[in-house]
Structures are given as structure tokens and as C-alpha cells.
Enzyme design. Structure first.
Site, short mmCIF file in Angstrom:
data_model
loop_
_atom_site.label_atom_id
_atom_site.label_comp_id
_atom_site.label_asym_id
_atom_site.label_seq_id
_atom_site.Cartn_x
_atom_site.Cartn_y
_atom_site.Cartn_z
N LYS A 96 57.93 -25.29 36.70
CA LYS A 96 58.11 -23.86 36.40
C LYS A 96 57.78 -23.02 37.64
CE LYS A 96 58.08 -19.76 34.64
NZ LYS A 96 59.27 -19.04 34.25
N ARG A 152 78.61 -24.75 50.35
CA ARG A 152 77.25 -25.16 50.02
C ARG A 152 76.21 -24.11 50.44
NH1 ARG A 152 80.37 -29.14 51.03
NH2 ARG A 152 80.23 -28.87 53.27
N CYS A 170 56.81 -12.82 36.95
CA CYS A 170 57.04 -14.21 37.35
C CYS A 170 57.19 -14.39 38.85
CB CYS A 170 58.27 -14.74 36.63
SG CYS A 170 58.05 -14.81 34.85
#
Ligand SMILES: NC(=O)c1ccc[n+]([C@@H]2O[C@H](COP(=O)([O-])OP(=O)(O)OC[C@H]3O[C@@H](n4cnc5c(N)ncnc54)[C@H](O)[C@@H]3O)[C@@H](O)[C@H]2O)c1
Length: 431
Positions: A203, A243, A257
């Protein structure tokens, strides 16, 4: 159906409680905030989230969800309390500790305890399990203890709670399976079992990955300002490489967060987490970069009237936690030379320590509009209103989100393209 006790009824806990209740579980939501409990028991919500008021109303009316100030006996305890950082950027796990302690008197053998709060590595092993052990349980056998981090996107929480892949890290493999089985009853995405510390770290690395990549884009914006390059064009062209995916620059990184979680890793491994710390520093420097541009833009004005648009850390939500926009607003307000109006259609007055005004009031007579958040309302600003109502129609878009184009009568700058900013602003304002 199992009974679930959800501790903490905020942005994560309340939608989670509502989703379990909608699936038929008997859910009691617990919060230390009396107002949250009282309003929930009336079927009302205290946070803004798409679709949530309707679901909550329905499950409270059907008796599947109710709120309380105290936990009660249940099959599953789900902890979703805040994990902020202290002033020194170390993790504050006090809420997780007190929530675990609050649950312990109601625990029985065979129960499941899941921490959904984002936590530093080893919190399940070193903090949660010992609290349960101190209450007389064998934490590896009597109770299934696990961490299941939440990775929903505000604005899509009700959808993502069901559809996202969930990572369930157990104190033991058996605990992981037991906790994962709880989610398997409501989740249509994969539910992956692992160890607690791996789930904790995964996480944190998800958010750190994004923070580091935004820091790279923000650094590009600063480099572009120095070199006279349009960073937005550079990103668009570089991303045509199959990419490469350079992120977007902005006024900084906020929220509960991205602006917080990387510090949990830095705290545990400061000598190794060098890029992570530097990325935090770069993102934290962006409000000052925005202020620098505001100073340049308004240098020639005696009492510049500045309209600041958006306070939340991302668009279309009402959450102002750790928001760089708040930092910018406070710095602008602190300058007595500025006449400042602040507008955010999603934020209620009581959430911020300064007055908010309507769009019309904000733009009337303004010299500069600074867009700090990408709310949908700002993506569709009526150009004609700006041109007719502003004293000098100049916009600085720090989210590169508005529909506004540089044209006759309107000057628009974007965070990654501030070339010639001072010269044009001065010319417009003097003309
Ligand atoms: N908000 C998000 O988008 C998001 C996404 C992923 C992970 N998380 C993580 O989820 C956790 C919860 O975040 P949030 O945004 O829901 O927080 P929040 O502040 O919105 O809600 C937390 C709630 O917990 C209550 N609370 C605090 N201590 C309590 C206690 N001891 N007992 C009962 N209630 C208590 C508070 O009153 C509050 O209502 C945090 O660890 C956060 O990092 C949040």
C-alpha cells in the site's frame, strides 16, 4: 449473515460500512464523533461522496446499518481510523492503538480483526497483535488479525470498494484466508492473500510510486520555467513513447495518502529512502513555486485583487486535508498587499478558517484568477464572464485543467508553461 463492527466512519469507514450493509451484513458503525453517529442514525452522511447519501439512507432505513459511540460484540471488527503524521513527519498510530484497545473488551475467540487504515510497516505485528495479546488472547490462534489496505479513489469509492483487487495481509496464513473470505462476499475483484507486512508495504509503495512520479513532473515544470519550455507539450510528446508515462505537474501533492504515506517508509528506513524523501521535498516546494508566479504576475499592481479557485487536494471532492491549495491560500492571505477572494463550490465554509465567496463575487474586478484544483466547474469556466467581469482577465491554471485558451482579451498561463509570464502580465495590466 455475519455481524461487522466498523470503527471510524470517515471517508473510508462509512462507505465500507454501507457496502457491507447493502450486501446483507448486520453492521454497526462506531465513531468517537457524536455528530457523525447522530446524523448516521438519521440516515444522513457527513462527507461528500458520489452515491453515498442514497445507499446510507436505504441501509439505515432497512435496519442493516446503525451507528454507536461504543463498539459491540461482532464477528468481524474493521478499523478505519486516521493515520496522520506528526509535525516531524513521523507516523501517528495513536488512533489505531486506541481503536484496537476499544475493540478488545468485545473480542471473542474466532473473531476477525482487520485494520484498513494505512499503517507503517510492521504495525500489525508490533502494535496491533501485542494489544490483543495483552488482553489474554493468543493473537496467532484465537483471533484472525489482518491488514487490508484501502485503495479507492474519492468520487468512485462505492464502485471501487467492490471492483478493486484487494490485498489481505494476515498475521498468519490462516488469518489472511479468514479475513479475505470476509471481502470475498462483497468484492468482485481479486482478493489476494499475503503476509501483513507485505500488505502494509505494498500500500505504501503504491502511493509512493505516484508521489515520486508527480515529483518528477513537478521538477520538469520548474526546469521548463527556467529554460523557457512548455512542460505540457514535452509530457505529451514524451508519452507517445510506448513505455513512458510522465505524470502531470501541479501546485503540490495533498490528501491523506500521497502526501503522508511515503513518510511511513522514510521513518523506518531513512538511510535508504533517499528518493522518496527528495520527492516529498520537491512536491512540498510547489506551493512556493506557485506563489513566485503570483508575485511576478502582480508585481506592478498596488492592491492586486486575486481570486483563488479550489481548495481540495483533488477535483470534485470536499476533502481539504494536506491540500497544497490551502497552503497557497494562507500564504496569499498573509500578504497585506493582496485583496483576496476564495471560491470552492465543493467546500463548506466551516471546513476552512477563511471566508468563501461565490464564483461571481470572486471574479468581479479581479486582476488574477489562480486555479488550484481541477473541479469540473473549473474545467468549464465561462470565458466571457472572466473577460467582462475581471479588471484584468489573467488566469494562472496550476492544474492545467481549464478550457481557457490564450486569446484576444484573455491571458492564460499554465503551471508547466510560464514562459514570458511577467512581461505579458505587465503589458496587459498597464494597457
Ligand atoms: N480517504 C481516502 O481516500 C483513503 C484512501 C485509502 C486509505 N485511507 C486510509 O484510511 C484511513 C481512514 O481514513 P479516512 O479518510 O476515512 O479518515 P477520516 O478522518 O475521514 O475518518 C476517520 C474517522 O475515524 C473516527 N475516529 C478516530 N478515532 C476513533 C476511534 N478511536 N474510535 C472510533 N472512531 C474514531 C473519526 O472521528 C473519523 O470520523 C487512514 O489510515 C487513511 O490513510 C484513506
Amino acid at each position: 449473515m455475519q455481524k461487522i463492527c466498523v470503527i471510524g466512519l470517515g471517508y473510508i469507514g462509512l462507505p465500507t460500512a454501507a457496502i457491507f450493509a447493502r450486501a446483507g451484513f448486520s453492521v454497526v458503525g462506531v465513531d468517537v464523533n457524536k455528530q457523525v453517529v447522530e446524523r448516521l442514525n438519521k440516515g444522513e452522511v457527513t462527507i461528500e461522496e458520489v452515491g453515498l447519501p442514497e445507499v446510507v439512507k436505504q441501509v439505515v432505513a432497512s435496519g442493516k446499518l446503525r451507528a454507536s459511540l461504543e463498539p459491540e460484540e461482532a464477528d468481524v471488527f474493521l478499523i478505519s481510523v486516521p493515520t496522520p503524521i506528526h509535525e516531524d513527519c513521523t507516523a501517528n498510530v495513536d488512533y489505531v492503538k486506541s481503536a484496537t484497545e476499544a475493540v478488545v473488551p468485545y473480542l471473542k475467540k474466532g473473531n476477525v480483526v482487520i485494520v484498513e487504515s494505512t499503517i507503517p510497516p510492521r504495525t500489525i505485528d508490533d502494535i496491533v497483535a501485542p494489544i490483543i495479546e495483552a488482553a489474554g488472547f493468543n493473537p496467532k490462534e484465537d483471533v484472525a488479525i489482518a491488514h487490508c489496505p484501502e485503495r479507492v479513489l474519492p468520487g468512485r469509492i462505492l464502485i471501487e470498494l467492490v471492483e478493486n483487487t484487494r490485498i489481505v495481509g494476515g498475521l498468519t496464513p490462516e488469518a489472511a484466508t479468514k479475513a479475505a473470505d470476509v471481502y470475498r462476499q462483497i468484492v468482485t475483484g481479486d482478493v489476494v492473500e499475503t503476509e501483513a507486512v507485505t500488505a502494509e508495504m505494498s500500500k505504501l509503495m503504491e502511493n509512493t510510486f505516484r508521489d515520486v512520479n508527480i515529483a518528477l513532473a513537478n521538477e520538469l515544470a520548474k526546469i521548463s520555467a527556467r529554460l523557457g519550455v512548455d512542460a505540457h507539450k514535452v509530457i505529451e510528446l514524451a508519452n507517445k513513447h510506448p513505455r513512458v508515462n510522465i505524470h502531470q505537474p501541479g501546485p503540490g501533492v495533498g490528501g491523506h495518502c500521497l502526501a503522508v504515506d511515503p513518510y511511513f517508509i522514510v521513518e523506518k528506513a531513512p538511510e535508504e529512502a533517499l528518493m522518496i524523501q527528495l520527492s516529498r521535498d520537491i512536491n512540498n516546494s510547489m506551493p512556493d513555486f506557485v506563489i513566485e508566479q503570483i508575485i511576478k504576475l502582480t508585481a506592478e499592481l498596488k492592491e492586486p485583487k486575486i481570486a483563488l479557485f479550489g481548495l481540495t487536494y483533488k477535483g470534485n471532492i470536499d476533502d481539504v486535508r494536506e491540500s497544497p491549495a490551502i497552503d497557497i491560500v494562507e500564504k496569499v492571505l498573509a500578504n497585506p498587499r493582496y485583496n483576496v477572494r476564495v471560491h470552492d463550490p465543493h467546500v463548506r465554509d466551516e471546513r476552512v478558517p477563511f471566508p468563501l465567496v461565490s464564483f461571481e463575487e470572486a471574479v468581479k474586478g479581479a486582476n488574477l484568477v489562480v486555479v488550484l484544483t481541477d473541479h469540473n466547474e473549473f474545467k468549464m469556466i465561462n470565458k466571457n464572464v472572466l473577460v467582462s467581469e475581471m479588471e484584468t482577465p489573467v488566469v494562472f491554471d496550476t492544474k492545467n485543467c481549464t478550457n481557457l485558451e490564450q486569446e484576444e482579451g484573455l491571458t492564460v498561463y499554465r503551471i508547466g508553461d510560464v514562459t514570458g509570464l511577467e512581461a505579458i502580465a505587465v503589458k496587459r495590466i498597464n494597457s
